[in-house]
Design a protein around this motif. Structure first.
Motif, PDB file in Angstrom:
ATOM      1  N   PHE A 186     -18.380  24.969  39.790  1.00  0.00           N
ATOM      2  CA  PHE A 186     -18.654  24.556  38.415  1.00  0.00           C
ATOM      3  C   PHE A 186     -17.574  25.096  37.473  1.00  0.00           C
ATOM      4  O   PHE A 186     -17.083  24.377  36.600  1.00  0.00           O
ATOM      5  N   GLN A 208     -14.451  23.141  37.939  1.00  0.00           N
ATOM      6  CA  GLN A 208     -14.555  21.842  37.277  1.00  0.00           C
ATOM      7  C   GLN A 208     -14.335  21.970  35.767  1.00  0.00           C
ATOM      8  O   GLN A 208     -13.704  21.112  35.157  1.00  0.00           O
ATOM      9  N   HIS A 251     -25.333  23.131  30.176  1.00  0.00           N
ATOM     10  CA  HIS A 251     -25.463  22.465  31.469  1.00  0.00           C
ATOM     11  C   HIS A 251     -26.812  22.755  32.122  1.00  0.00           C
ATOM     12  O   HIS A 251     -27.489  21.834  32.598  1.00  0.00           O
ATOM     13  N   ASP A 252     -27.213  24.013  32.144  1.00  0.00           N
ATOM     14  CA  ASP A 252     -28.437  24.389  32.850  1.00  0.00           C
ATOM     15  C   ASP A 252     -29.704  24.123  32.038  1.00  0.00           C
ATOM     16  O   ASP A 252     -30.644  23.514  32.542  1.00  0.00           O
ATOM     17  N   ASN A 290     -29.449  20.302  30.669  1.00  0.00           N
ATOM     18  CA  ASN A 290     -29.096  19.351  31.718  1.00  0.00           C
ATOM     19  C   ASN A 290     -28.034  18.338  31.245  1.00  0.00           C
ATOM     20  O   ASN A 290     -28.148  17.145  31.494  1.00  0.00           O
ATOM     21  N   ILE A 291     -27.003  18.847  30.565  1.00  0.00           N
ATOM     22  CA  ILE A 291     -25.919  18.001  30.077  1.00  0.00           C
ATOM     23  C   ILE A 291     -24.791  18.025  31.103  1.00  0.00           C
ATOM     24  O   ILE A 291     -24.384  19.091  31.562  1.00  0.00           O
ATOM     25  N   ASN A 292     -24.298  16.832  31.436  1.00  0.00           N
ATOM     26  CA  ASN A 292     -23.221  16.758  32.435  1.00  0.00           C
ATOM     27  C   ASN A 292     -21.884  17.176  31.816  1.00  0.00           C
ATOM     28  O   ASN A 292     -21.772  17.390  30.614  1.00  0.00           O
ATOM     29  N   LEU A 293     -20.870  17.276  32.657  1.00  0.00           N
ATOM     30  CA  LEU A 293     -19.565  17.761  32.204  1.00  0.00           C
ATOM     31  C   LEU A 293     -18.925  16.850  31.164  1.00  0.00           C
ATOM     32  O   LEU A 293     -18.275  17.331  30.230  1.00  0.00           O
ATOM     33  N   GLU A 294     -19.114  15.554  31.296  1.00  0.00           N
ATOM     34  CA  GLU A 294     -18.553  14.633  30.306  1.00  0.00           C
ATOM     35  C   GLU A 294     -19.202  14.861  28.945  1.00  0.00           C
ATOM     36  O   GLU A 294     -18.533  14.860  27.912  1.00  0.00           O
ATOM     37  N   GLY A 295     -20.520  15.064  28.931  1.00  0.00           N
ATOM     38  CA  GLY A 295     -21.226  15.341  27.690  1.00  0.00           C
ATOM     39  C   GLY A 295     -20.799  16.670  27.083  1.00  0.00           C
ATOM     40  O   GLY A 295     -20.649  16.791  25.861  1.00  0.00           O
TER      41      GLY A 295
END
Length: 96
Positions: free
Chosen positions: A22, A25, A58-59, A62-67
């Motif tokens: 992570f 990334q 993120h945790d 629950n937002i993805n990397l693009e968000g």
């Protein structure tokens, strides 16, 4: 490089319960800086608040990397605009 100005990526990931991939990334997305020395990757201390905020987004949300990347860009723009407002207020105060 002074070791005490950095935290080992593995230690950070262990203490925050995130996989090391992570963090890699995040670096690939250009969101954080990771320093590599002698086959060990480190996060500079000044990056820690940003990394911890990203991990929470993120945790917890629950937002993805693009968000996260979009949120980061928007927060940077807000900070720039706030600095510009302060500068303009100072100039206005000077001329009044």
């Amino acid at each position: 490089m002074e070791q005490y100005n950095y935290i080992d990526v593995k230690e950070f990931c262990y203490s925050h319960g995130v996989p090391t991939q992570f963090i890699i990334q995040l670096q690939d997305f250009g969101l954080i800086e990771v320093v590599k020395k002698e086959d060990t990757e480190y996060i500079p201390f000044e990056e820690l608040p940003k990394v911890e905020k990203i991990v929470r987004l993120h945790d917890d949300l629950n937002i993805n990397l693009e968000g996260i990347e979009v949120i980061h860009q928007l927060l940077d723009r807000i900070a720039q605009m706030q600095n510009e407002i302060i500068s303009l207020k100072n100039k206005l105060d000077f001329y009044q």
